[in-house]
Scaffold this motif. Structure first.
Motif, PDB file in Angstrom:
ATOM      1  N   LEU A  12      36.385  32.668  30.309  1.00 52.67           N
ATOM      2  CA  LEU A  12      34.967  32.953  30.486  1.00 52.67           C
ATOM      3  C   LEU A  12      34.586  32.864  31.961  1.00 52.67           C
ATOM      4  N   GLY A  13      33.599  33.650  32.354  1.00 55.05           N
ATOM      5  CA  GLY A  13      33.180  33.702  33.742  1.00 55.05           C
ATOM      6  C   GLY A  13      32.490  32.435  34.208  1.00 55.05           C
ATOM      7  N   ILE A  14      32.382  32.299  35.529  1.00 60.09           N
ATOM      8  CA  ILE A  14      31.734  31.136  36.128  1.00 60.09           C
ATOM      9  C   ILE A  14      30.217  31.311  36.132  1.00 60.09           C
ATOM     10  N   ASN A  15      29.764  32.491  36.533  1.00 50.94           N
ATOM     11  CA  ASN A  15      28.337  32.767  36.666  1.00 50.94           C
ATOM     12  C   ASN A  15      27.815  33.581  35.481  1.00 50.94           C
ATOM     13  N   PRO A  16      26.482  33.600  35.263  1.00 52.22           N
ATOM     14  CA  PRO A  16      25.924  34.478  34.231  1.00 52.22           C
ATOM     15  C   PRO A  16      26.359  35.924  34.460  1.00 52.22           C
ATOM     16  N   HIS A  17      26.760  36.596  33.372  1.00 55.73           N
ATOM     17  CA  HIS A  17      27.210  37.998  33.440  1.00 55.73           C
ATOM     18  C   HIS A  17      28.361  38.173  34.427  1.00 55.73           C
ATOM     19  N   THR A  18      29.176  37.127  34.577  1.00 63.09           N
ATOM     20  CA  THR A  18      30.302  37.096  35.529  1.00 63.09           C
ATOM     21  C   THR A  18      29.871  37.564  36.917  1.00 63.09           C
ATOM     22  N   GLY A  19      28.657  37.218  37.291  1.00 65.56           N
ATOM     23  CA  GLY A  19      28.174  37.473  38.643  1.00 65.56           C
ATOM     24  C   GLY A  19      27.459  38.784  38.862  1.00 65.56           C
ATOM     25  N   ASP A  20      27.530  39.719  37.899  1.00 65.05           N
ATOM     26  CA  ASP A  20      26.882  41.043  38.066  1.00 65.05           C
ATOM     27  C   ASP A  20      27.201  41.661  39.419  1.00 65.05           C
ATOM     28  N   ASN A  21      28.504  41.767  39.700  1.00 63.02           N
ATOM     29  CA  ASN A  21      28.971  42.379  40.959  1.00 63.02           C
ATOM     30  C   ASN A  21      28.384  41.702  42.191  1.00 63.02           C
ATOM     31  N   GLY A  22      28.260  40.390  42.131  1.00 59.95           N
ATOM     32  CA  GLY A  22      27.809  39.636  43.291  1.00 59.95           C
ATOM     33  C   GLY A  22      26.327  39.369  43.342  1.00 59.95           C
ATOM     34  N   VAL A  23      25.560  39.947  42.432  1.00 59.92           N
ATOM     35  CA  VAL A  23      24.107  39.746  42.444  1.00 59.92           C
ATOM     36  C   VAL A  23      23.757  38.301  42.070  1.00 59.92           C
ATOM     37  N   ILE A  24      24.521  37.694  41.127  1.00 60.72           N
ATOM     38  CA  ILE A  24      24.214  36.348  40.637  1.00 60.72           C
ATOM     39  C   ILE A  24      25.251  35.328  41.129  1.00 60.72           C
ATOM     40  N   GLY A  25      26.159  35.729  41.955  1.00 63.02           N
ATOM     41  CA  GLY A  25      27.188  34.815  42.443  1.00 63.02           C
ATOM     42  C   GLY A  25      28.473  35.569  42.709  1.00 63.02           C
ATOM     43  N   ILE A  26      29.246  35.087  43.652  1.00 64.81           N
ATOM     44  CA  ILE A  26      30.448  35.828  44.077  1.00 64.81           C
ATOM     45  C   ILE A  26      31.744  35.222  43.549  1.00 64.81           C
ATOM     46  N   GLU A  27      31.685  34.025  42.947  1.00 66.60           N
ATOM     47  CA  GLU A  27      32.920  33.307  42.605  1.00 66.60           C
ATOM     48  C   GLU A  27      33.794  34.036  41.594  1.00 66.60           C
ATOM     49  N   ASP A  28      33.171  34.748  40.666  1.00 65.86           N
ATOM     50  CA  ASP A  28      33.967  35.494  39.684  1.00 65.86           C
ATOM     51  C   ASP A  28      34.793  36.591  40.359  1.00 65.86           C
ATOM     52  N   ASP A  29      34.192  37.229  41.378  1.00 64.04           N
ATOM     53  CA  ASP A  29      34.877  38.327  42.064  1.00 64.04           C
ATOM     54  C   ASP A  29      35.855  37.848  43.124  1.00 64.04           C
ATOM     55  N   THR A  30      35.527  36.745  43.786  1.00 59.98           N
ATOM     56  CA  THR A  30      36.369  36.310  44.906  1.00 59.98           C
ATOM     57  C   THR A  30      37.462  35.327  44.503  1.00 59.98           C
ATOM     58  N   VAL A  31      37.249  34.600  43.395  1.00 61.33           N
ATOM     59  CA  VAL A  31      38.219  33.578  42.987  1.00 61.33           C
ATOM     60  C   VAL A  31      38.822  33.875  41.618  1.00 61.33           C
ATOM     61  N   LEU A  32      37.959  34.032  40.613  1.00 62.01           N
ATOM     62  CA  LEU A  32      38.454  34.093  39.239  1.00 62.01           C
ATOM     63  C   LEU A  32      39.221  35.373  38.944  1.00 62.01           C
ATOM     64  N   ARG A  33      38.632  36.540  39.211  1.00 58.26           N
ATOM     65  CA  ARG A  33      39.309  37.805  38.882  1.00 58.26           C
ATOM     66  C   ARG A  33      40.651  37.958  39.604  1.00 58.26           C
ATOM     67  N   PRO A  34      40.712  37.749  40.921  1.00 59.37           N
ATOM     68  CA  PRO A  34      42.007  37.905  41.603  1.00 59.37           C
ATOM     69  C   PRO A  34      43.080  36.966  41.052  1.00 59.37           C
ATOM     70  N   THR A  35      42.676  35.751  40.684  1.00 54.95           N
ATOM     71  CA  THR A  35      43.656  34.798  40.154  1.00 54.95           C
ATOM     72  C   THR A  35      44.148  35.229  38.779  1.00 54.95           C
ATOM     73  N   LEU A  36      43.240  35.727  37.940  1.00 55.23           N
ATOM     74  CA  LEU A  36      43.655  36.199  36.621  1.00 55.23           C
ATOM     75  C   LEU A  36      44.594  37.395  36.730  1.00 55.23           C
ATOM     76  N   GLU A  37      44.338  38.279  37.696  1.00 52.71           N
ATOM     77  CA  GLU A  37      45.240  39.424  37.901  1.00 52.71           C
ATOM     78  C   GLU A  37      46.627  38.948  38.301  1.00 52.71           C
ATOM     79  N   LYS A  38      46.675  37.932  39.133  1.00 57.03           N
ATOM     80  CA  LYS A  38      47.964  37.363  39.556  1.00 57.03           C
ATOM     81  C   LYS A  38      48.709  36.772  38.357  1.00 57.03           C
TER      82      LYS A  38
END
Length: 350
Positions: free
Chosen positions: A208-234
């Motif tokens: 599950l994402g860190i921020n609401p709506h997994t950050g909405d492409n950075g509108v509600i937070g960047i951690e899902d895009d900068t930390v969580l997604r890249p790590t899951l891809e790895k």
């Protein structure tokens, strides 16, 4: 592998002013439980006699001062103290917290020494256990220090498993705690646990994402895009079936959770609110990643009903069953991994 009744289940008694003692007694009033294990309650015969009389329980037990004195197929009480304890149900008491820690420490020593096979912990009060010598927020952190390994809070039922990236962390600090290293460590712990403890050879894991709506492409937070997604891809690139991040608000309501063997939540309430909503009274808190098996019920001390004889023992009973099942699965896994021919034969049957 041990006979079922010879699996020794150690039980720390928890906060004596809470419902722990009641649910322990109610669990073993069902004599059939002794067909599955031999319990050892870490408390004192005097204390348990008082509690037995208070709750009009018909259990009988064998008081022991040395683990070698235990009798298989009986309820054993290991004497951690001999003095009379002043029990005042429903009240927070620092002295009662000391007895909870005496019980936990004695049970943990027995677990480390292989005198018991698994540990089931009754609920404690995280406030009254604090002292100069015990500075842990709860069971999980203490056992991680004593037993070693990468511990993870894993809430489980027969149909639902929820793990946590962070557990007892203030909400304001959650994002700072979630790093790429932590994500990889927790997912690896869950993956290994699903294989060795739950007999799932190729687990599917949702995150599950860190921020609401997994950050909405950075509108509600960047951690899902900068930390969580890249790590899951790895992690996916390594061959593990890991999916996400998913928006937490709709994940459980849409029944998407049923498509996975485990869901990993980013923080405590994100995972435990839906888990307890779906399974309260049947859920079990399992500490994955340790070199020993520890479970507990999915509730706390419940001071508001303590001593009244109305506590529901089902979650504690499920915690006992889960500990036994995990112990058996882990024993079988260790046997199979040490014997490649047996492992190959089992894989062919699947």
């Amino acid at each position: 592998m041990k006979n079922a009744e010879n699996i020794v289940v150690g039980i720390s008694i928890g906060d004596l002013n809470g419902i722990g003692s009641e649910i322990v007694l109610k669990t073993f009033e069902d004599s059939r439980m002794l067909e599955f294990c031999t319990p050892v309650v870490f408390a004192s015969a005097k204390t348990m006699t008082f509690l037995k009389n208070h709750f009009n329980s018909d259990v009988s037990f064998n008081g022991i001062n040395d683990i070698k004195q235990l009798i298989y197929g009986k309820i054993n009480v290991f004497n951690c103290w001999n003095n009379v304890v002043n029990i005042d149900f429903g009240k927070e008491d620092l002295k009662i917290g000391e007895y909870a820690i005496k019980s936990l420490e004695a049970a943990t020593r027995a677990l480390k020494n292989n005198d018991i096979d698994v540990l089931v912990t009754a609920p404690i009060n995280k406030h009254n256990i604090q002292s100069d010598t015990f500075k842990f927020p709860g069971h999980t952190d203490y056992l991680a220090k004593e037993l070693g390994g990468n511990s993870l809070m894993f809430m489980i039922t027969n149909t639902l498993r929820v793990g946590l990236l962070t557990d007892h962390v203030p909400v304001k600090d959650i994002a700072n705690h979630i790093t790429s290293d932590l994500i990889q460590q927790k997912i690896n712990t869950v993956y290994e646990s699903l294989q060795q403890d739950f007999n799932i050879s190729r687990p599917k894991i949702a995150v599950l994402g860190i921020n609401p709506h997994t950050g909405d492409n950075g509108v509600i937070g960047i951690e899902d895009d900068t930390v969580l997604r890249p790590t899951l891809e790895k992690i996916k690139a390594s061959g593990k079936l890991v999916f996400g991040p998913y928006a937490a608000d709709s994940f459980f309501g849409s029944n998407n959770y049923k498509n996975f063997d485990t869901i990993i939540a980013s923080y405590h309430d994100q995972g435990l609110i839906p888990f307890k909503t779906l399974s309260f009274g049947q859920g079990v808190n399992y500490t994955a990643g340790l070199n020993k098996v520890r479970t507990s019920p999915d509730h706390g001390t419940a001071y508001e009903i303590a001593g009244k004889g109305i506590a529901d023992e089902n979650s504690f009973k499920e915690a006992v069953f889960a500990a036994i099942e995990i112990y058996k699965n882990r024993s079988e896994y260790e046997e199979l991994t040490s014997n490649p021919l047996k492992k190959a034969a089992k894989n062919e049957r699947r």
